[in-house]
Design an enzyme around this catalytic site. Structure first.
Site, PDB file in Angstrom:
ATOM      1  N   ALA A 127       0.838  -1.198   0.000  1.00 27.00           N
ATOM      2  CA  ALA A 127       0.000   0.000   0.000  1.00 27.00           C
ATOM      3  C   ALA A 127       0.872   1.247   0.000  1.00 27.00           C
ATOM      4  O   ALA A 127       1.325   1.704   1.055  1.00 27.00           O
ATOM      5  CB  ALA A 127      -0.940  -0.006   1.204  1.00 27.00           C
ATOM      6  N   PHE A 159      -5.910   2.201  -5.363  1.00 27.28           N
ATOM      7  CA  PHE A 159      -5.327   1.412  -6.459  1.00 27.28           C
ATOM      8  C   PHE A 159      -4.458   0.272  -5.916  1.00 27.28           C
ATOM      9  O   PHE A 159      -3.410  -0.047  -6.491  1.00 27.28           O
ATOM     10  CB  PHE A 159      -4.480   2.282  -7.397  1.00 27.28           C
ATOM     11  CG  PHE A 159      -5.183   3.499  -7.933  1.00 27.28           C
ATOM     12  CD1 PHE A 159      -6.542   3.475  -8.214  1.00 27.28           C
ATOM     13  CD2 PHE A 159      -4.485   4.674  -8.160  1.00 27.28           C
ATOM     14  CE1 PHE A 159      -7.192   4.605  -8.707  1.00 27.28           C
ATOM     15  CE2 PHE A 159      -5.116   5.804  -8.663  1.00 27.28           C
ATOM     16  CZ  PHE A 159      -6.472   5.767  -8.929  1.00 27.28           C
ATOM     17  N   GLU A 245      10.727  -4.802  -8.509  1.00 22.64           N
ATOM     18  CA  GLU A 245       9.350  -4.526  -8.915  1.00 22.64           C
ATOM     19  C   GLU A 245       9.297  -4.084 -10.372  1.00 22.64           C
ATOM     20  O   GLU A 245       8.462  -4.549 -11.156  1.00 22.64           O
ATOM     21  CB  GLU A 245       8.740  -3.447  -8.030  1.00 22.64           C
ATOM     22  CG  GLU A 245       7.342  -3.020  -8.464  1.00 22.64           C
ATOM     23  CD  GLU A 245       6.772  -1.885  -7.644  1.00 22.64           C
ATOM     24  OE1 GLU A 245       5.681  -1.405  -7.981  1.00 22.64           O
ATOM     25  OE2 GLU A 245       7.415  -1.471  -6.655  1.00 22.64           O
TER      26      GLU A 245
END
Length: 382
Positions: A127, A159, A245
């Site tokens: 988050a 999101f 990521e």
């Protein structure tokens, strides 16, 4: 599909993944997309099959391998099966949440969360984004204030991939408004805690099966043991893990582009216009030649980046280059392939149409491509 990167072990693993996808994913994908939610049972099945926690230590039920090529196999096989939504969820688990817990978690956090995350019995979320702050992470407003023995967390995130199903959430919060980039901390938040609240399941144009949600923290009390990493080092912790990521996003982009290209190559060999096969027209051949060349070049760069990541040598600059280039390439390839399908490419019954909608987010999340170029540009002129 590209194979130069893989050895015998990876190919054997691919057989396992492909069998899993045929059994546990393909029969349910359309239902998941319609419902906007993926069954938790497939997470547990993935864990049982050894497809989760590939880089987590074996003592916690993980695969114990830093070789990102195994993750690449999972990504490729899911996208080949038109399961981009499940891929998005599993990527958050394996490439975002688990590395944070493995690298930064203290013994109690690792013992509590790594086994269920690797087993697919728990689902994780990261988050960061807020309604007023996305790529600009220093602008977040979610705040954790000190209290006796811990912290009180208040704020809102949006999101958030896996937000509906998440059992544990890595939360980025401001802990010292006067400390600049040193004023942020990561927390590991149990979704059953008082003060944790889920908002809407957000309705997206793509990745329809993946659950994306708003999350709220209302006077949520945390202990010192819920801090992930070091107080005040949250921003640095994020920066250290962003290369993985972003490479995961790049890998997904390129694998998706390759799948769509391969499908289109078959389609234009069968489809006829003006009495001729579509691939017999010079324009079609030129478009295919351009895409094939761009994909081959991109695979070479991605292969290099994957090896660097596996050797813990991938720089933030190289990751930024991979992320923006591969996601832009995905957009170009899927768009041009859809054009070759003609009107059929606009119909959701065709995988190319779903891939077109799924592709658009790749240029946004993980840091927008404009931010990627800024990162690269700053490094060049500093």
């Amino acid at each position: 599909m590209h194979r130069d990167l893989y050895n015998t072990d990876h190919r054997a693993f691919r057989d396992t993944v492909r069998e899993f996808v045929a059994r546990e994913v393909t029969p349910h994908r359309e239902r998941w997309d319609s419902a906007g939610l993926i069954d938790r049972t497939v997470w547990a099945a993935a864990g049982t099959q050894g497809l989760l926690g590939l880089a987590a230590p074996q003592q916690y039920g993980g695969g114990g391998s830093d070789d990102f090529r195994y993750r690449m196999v999972v990504i490729e096989e899911l996208l080949a099966a038109d399961a981009a939504s499940l891929n998005a969820g599993l990527s958050v688990q394996d490439d975002l949440v688990l590395p944070y817990v493995v690298d930064l978690g203290h013994a109690a956090q690792r013992q509590r969360w790594l086994p269920p995350l690797c087993a697919g019995e728990a689902i994780g979320a990261l988050a960061l984004t807020e309604p007023g702050a996305g790529s600009d992470l220093l602008g977040i407003r979610t705040q954790a204030k000190p209290r006796a023995g811990g912290w009180v967390l208040n704020g809102q995130k949006t999101f958030i991939t896996n937000g509906v199903l998440a059992d544990v959430v890595v939360v980025f919060a401001r802990t010292d408004p006067a400390a600049g980039s040193r004023g942020f901390t990561l927390f590991l938040v149990d979704a059953t805690a008082d003060g944790f609240r889920r908002g809407r399941k957000l309705n997206k144009i793509g990745l329809r099966g993946n659950d994306t949600a708003e999350l709220f923290f209302d006077d949520l009390e945390l202990s010192e043991g819920d801090v992930l990493g070091t107080v005040g080092s949250g921003f640095g912790h994020l920066m250290e893990r962003l290369p993985r990521e972003r490479l995961s996003i790049a890998a997904t982009s390129l694998a998706s582009a390759q799948v769509v290209f391969d499908q289109t190559l078959d389609y234009v060999a069968q489809r006829k216009a003006f009495g001729k096969r579509v691939d017999s027209f010079q324009n079609s051949r030129f478009v295919l030649a351009e895409m094939a060349t761009e994909l081959d070049i991109a695979w070479t760069y991605l292969d290099r980046s994957i090896r660097l990541l596996s050797d813990h040598l991938l720089s933030p600059i190289d990751a930024a280059k991979s992320k923006w280039w591969m996601s832009d390439l995905q957009q170009r390839v899927v768009d041009r392939c859809l054009q070759l399908y003609g009107g059929y490419g606009y119909m959701l019954e065709y995988p190319v149409a779903r891939a077109y909608a799924d592709a658009r987010i790749q240029r946004i999340f993980g840091g927008t491509n404009e931010i990627m170029k800024e990162i690269i540009g700053r490094d060049l002129v500093r």
